[in-house]
Each structure stands twice: as C-alpha cells, then as structure tokens.
Design a protein around this motif. Structure first.
Motif, PDB file in Angstrom:
ATOM      1  N   LYS A 127       0.815  -1.046   0.015  1.00 37.01           N
ATOM      2  CA  LYS A 127       0.067   0.339  -0.065  1.00 37.01           C
ATOM      3  C   LYS A 127       1.090   1.767   0.071  1.00 37.01           C
ATOM      4  O   LYS A 127       2.274   1.565   0.643  1.00 37.01           O
ATOM      5  CB  LYS A 127      -0.799  -0.032   1.372  1.00 37.01           C
ATOM      6  CG  LYS A 127      -1.628  -1.007   1.641  1.00 37.01           C
ATOM      7  CD  LYS A 127      -2.389  -0.801   2.889  1.00 37.01           C
ATOM      8  CE  LYS A 127      -3.280  -2.248   2.576  1.00 37.01           C
ATOM      9  NZ  LYS A 127      -2.473  -3.650   3.518  1.00 37.01           N
ATOM     10  N   ILE A 128       1.321   1.729  -0.977  1.00 36.89           N
ATOM     11  CA  ILE A 128       1.380   3.335  -1.144  1.00 36.89           C
ATOM     12  C   ILE A 128       0.792   4.709  -0.415  1.00 36.89           C
ATOM     13  O   ILE A 128      -0.470   4.663  -1.259  1.00 36.89           O
ATOM     14  CB  ILE A 128       2.303   3.318  -2.534  1.00 36.89           C
ATOM     15  CG1 ILE A 128       3.509   2.407  -2.564  1.00 36.89           C
ATOM     16  CG2 ILE A 128       2.961   4.984  -2.613  1.00 36.89           C
ATOM     17  CD1 ILE A 128       3.416   1.999  -4.643  1.00 36.89           C
ATOM     18  N   THR A 129       1.599   5.515   0.008  1.00 32.83           N
ATOM     19  CA  THR A 129       1.317   6.460   0.369  1.00 32.83           C
ATOM     20  C   THR A 129       1.687   7.244   0.247  1.00 32.83           C
ATOM     21  O   THR A 129       2.732   7.361   0.226  1.00 32.83           O
ATOM     22  CB  THR A 129       0.592   6.858   2.290  1.00 32.83           C
ATOM     23  OG1 THR A 129       0.068   5.416   2.592  1.00 32.83           O
ATOM     24  CG2 THR A 129       0.073   8.355   2.342  1.00 32.83           C
ATOM     25  N   ARG A 130       2.120   8.634  -0.880  1.00 30.15           N
ATOM     26  CA  ARG A 130       2.251   9.912  -1.116  1.00 30.15           C
ATOM     27  C   ARG A 130       2.166  10.922   0.338  1.00 30.15           C
ATOM     28  O   ARG A 130       1.111  11.757   0.153  1.00 30.15           O
ATOM     29  CB  ARG A 130       2.288  10.458  -1.975  1.00 30.15           C
ATOM     30  CG  ARG A 130       2.596  11.365  -2.835  1.00 30.15           C
ATOM     31  CD  ARG A 130       2.498  11.404  -4.562  1.00 30.15           C
ATOM     32  NE  ARG A 130       3.170  12.702  -4.775  1.00 30.15           N
ATOM     33  CZ  ARG A 130       2.929  13.863  -5.199  1.00 30.15           C
ATOM     34  NH1 ARG A 130       1.839  13.990  -5.008  1.00 30.15           N
ATOM     35  NH2 ARG A 130       3.435  14.256  -6.317  1.00 30.15           N
ATOM     36  N   ILE A 131       3.068  11.440   0.798  1.00 32.29           N
ATOM     37  CA  ILE A 131       3.613  12.259   1.729  1.00 32.29           C
ATOM     38  C   ILE A 131       4.347  13.760   1.786  1.00 32.29           C
ATOM     39  O   ILE A 131       5.312  13.225   0.787  1.00 32.29           O
ATOM     40  CB  ILE A 131       4.347  11.659   2.502  1.00 32.29           C
ATOM     41  CG1 ILE A 131       5.198  11.344   2.746  1.00 32.29           C
ATOM     42  CG2 ILE A 131       2.729  10.819   3.819  1.00 32.29           C
ATOM     43  CD1 ILE A 131       5.594  10.696   4.296  1.00 32.29           C
ATOM     44  N   GLU A 132       4.165  14.972   2.188  1.00 30.66           N
ATOM     45  CA  GLU A 132       5.294  16.085   1.378  1.00 30.66           C
ATOM     46  C   GLU A 132       5.696  16.003   2.535  1.00 30.66           C
ATOM     47  O   GLU A 132       5.666  15.712   3.982  1.00 30.66           O
ATOM     48  CB  GLU A 132       3.621  17.062   1.943  1.00 30.66           C
ATOM     49  CG  GLU A 132       4.642  18.390   1.213  1.00 30.66           C
ATOM     50  CD  GLU A 132       3.757  19.379   1.124  1.00 30.66           C
ATOM     51  OE1 GLU A 132       4.358  20.661   0.134  1.00 30.66           O
ATOM     52  OE2 GLU A 132       2.890  19.825   0.845  1.00 30.66           O
TER      53      GLU A 132
END
Length: 286
Positions: free
Chosen positions: A258-263
C-alpha cells in the motif's frame, strides 16, 4: 542517581544530521506504525529519528539496528559505552574550533584517527560544522564536504548525547554493521522492519546516494524489493520510505504493498527556497 534520572527525562534526538533524516516526519510515521509488533529492525539506521521515537514511546522495546557505514555504527556504540570520554573529546574540538575555525576544520577533515572515541568525536564535529550538516564521502571513502557558515555551532550538545547514551543502555538493543539483506535471517512473524535506504534519484541531477563509498543503485533497490517480499511471506510488518519516483512506484505497485504519498521538507538543500514542496512515498504491507 538523580543525574541519571534527569538525563532520561530529556527526549533523545538524532545526534547527527543525516541526508533524508526523518525527524520532521515522526508524527506521520507514528500514525503508520502497526498497533503491536515484536522486535523493531532498522537496517539503514542513519540518524535514527524513528528509533529514538519508538524507544521513548515504548519503554523496553527490543530493537535490532544496523547500517553499512562502519563509522556511524561505531558512533552509536561509542555513545552507548564511552560517553564521558566522547564528551571530553568534543569539548576539546569545540575549544580549538573557536580559536581558528577554518584551519582547524580542514585539519580535522584531513585527519584519520585510529582511536574509537576520537573517530566518533571527529564524525560528530564534522557533522556539526560542515556545510549544511551533510555526511558524504568520495569514492576513496574520504569525507569531502567543505566548512559550513556557522557563527556558533552546537558541537558538544551534551544534554542530548547523554540522553541518547542513557536510552541505548537501558533498552534491549543490538547494534551491528552489516548489509541490509542480513535482516532476513533474524526477523520473525510479527516483527517490524523499517527500511529508509538512500533514495532513488527523482531527476538526473538528484543523485546523492553516497553515505558510504558504495552507491545504492537500482540493482540494490531491486534486491530490497525482493527482500521485502520475503519478509512479507514470513508475516513480518514491513514499512519503507523512498522517493516519489517512477522506479519505486513501479516496483511496489502490486499487492501486498500500500503506497501513501506524503509531503516533506528537505532540510539539507543549500537553496532554502528548494526545501519545500517535495513528496516521498511511504510503503507498507499491513
């Protein structure tokens, strides 16, 4: 005894500034930890921000930490075992630096101490006084970063390194110098393995991968992805940080990931305007 108690009251933080360090991302990483896990493994240790957070949050947590950078691993064991000698050495660096910062910095950069305390003291001193606090070595393994523009760098930071020493002594932690694949031999069902490797470049110019003399290549990323699958089949919790690049997205595109894009902000970019507006990926199997 009172002094020892006070030391642990100070929350330990990374004692070195490391490219890709995770201090600012701790709240997000904390939210993404599994509710319960066995031993905590971190095979790309670096500054250890998540390690110190977990040790502070979970008293007595069993941890196995490692890195391929032998100088960095030595620094952790020296802080744990020889804190007084290390502080004394750092105070000596601070005194000499204040007399003539430029010539002293370059003389220390050229030096190659054999003594373990002096080796660690040199690493911390250079990290505190070099340009942007960037740890980088060239292909011959020599530290090659120029002097930074600091008026009064915090070279000793005694309160924090004593807190680090205390927490490393009071918890069940093993510290090793080894390649990341070695974790497969040790990790068991229910353990948590956090990978924070040197990131894949997001552009042709962004190629900083040399924390050690050996670059972290695309082949290494493939090796890492295969290792993550093996750990998944052992029913380990796997958490991975990496750059928001096509290579990383593609290689972890399928289940169980599961991939989450974070700043994120980049504290080590020399141009302060380029420190914001970056993204990275957080990948997990749970």
């Amino acid at each position: 005894m009172k002094q020892q108690y006070e030391q642990i009251l100070v929350t330990p933080k990374p004692f070195v500034k490391w490219a890709g360090g995770k201090r600012q991302l701790i709240p997000i990483l904390h939210q993404n930890l599994p509710g319960a896990f066995g031993t905590y493994y971190e095979p790309f240790l670096g500054g250890g921000a998540l390690l110190f957070h977990i040790l502070t949050d979970k008293n007595g947590q069993k941890c196995s930490i490692s890195d391929l950078n032998s100088d960095l691993v030595l620094a952790y064991t020296t802080i744990r075992d020889r804190i007084d000698a290390l502080i004394s050495s750092l105070k000596s660096h601070e005194k000499n630096y204040q007399k003539d910062s430029k010539s002293y910095y370059y003389s220390v950069r050229e030096s190659n101490p054999r003594n373990e305390v002096e080796k660690t003291s040199r690493l911390i001193f250079l990290n505190r006084t070099c340009f942007n606090g960037l740890y980088r070595v060239n292909s011959k393994g020599k530290f090659n970063v120029p002097l930074g523009k600091y008026t009064n760098p915090n070279i000793v930071n005694e309160e924090n390194i004593r807190a680090v020493s205390s927490i490393l002594q009071t918890n069940r932690i093993s510290i090793k110098c080894r390649d990341f694949e070695s974790v497969l031999r040790d990790a068991k069902k229910g353990d948590l393995v956090y990978f924070d490797p040197p990131y894949q470049p997001v552009s042709s110019t962004a190629n900083f991968t040399s924390y050690t003399t050996k670059d972290f290549t695309y082949d290494d990323l493939t090796r890492l992805a295969e290792l993550c699958l093996k750990l998944d089949s052992k029913e380990c919790h796997v958490l991975l940080s990496n750059s928001d690049s096509k290579e990383v997205s593609d290689i972890f595109a399928k289940k169980p990931w599961k991939i989450t894009r974070i700043e994120v902000n980049r504290s080590i970019n020399s141009n302060s305007k380029k420190r914001t507006g970056h993204f990275e990926l957080l990948i997990k199997n749970y």
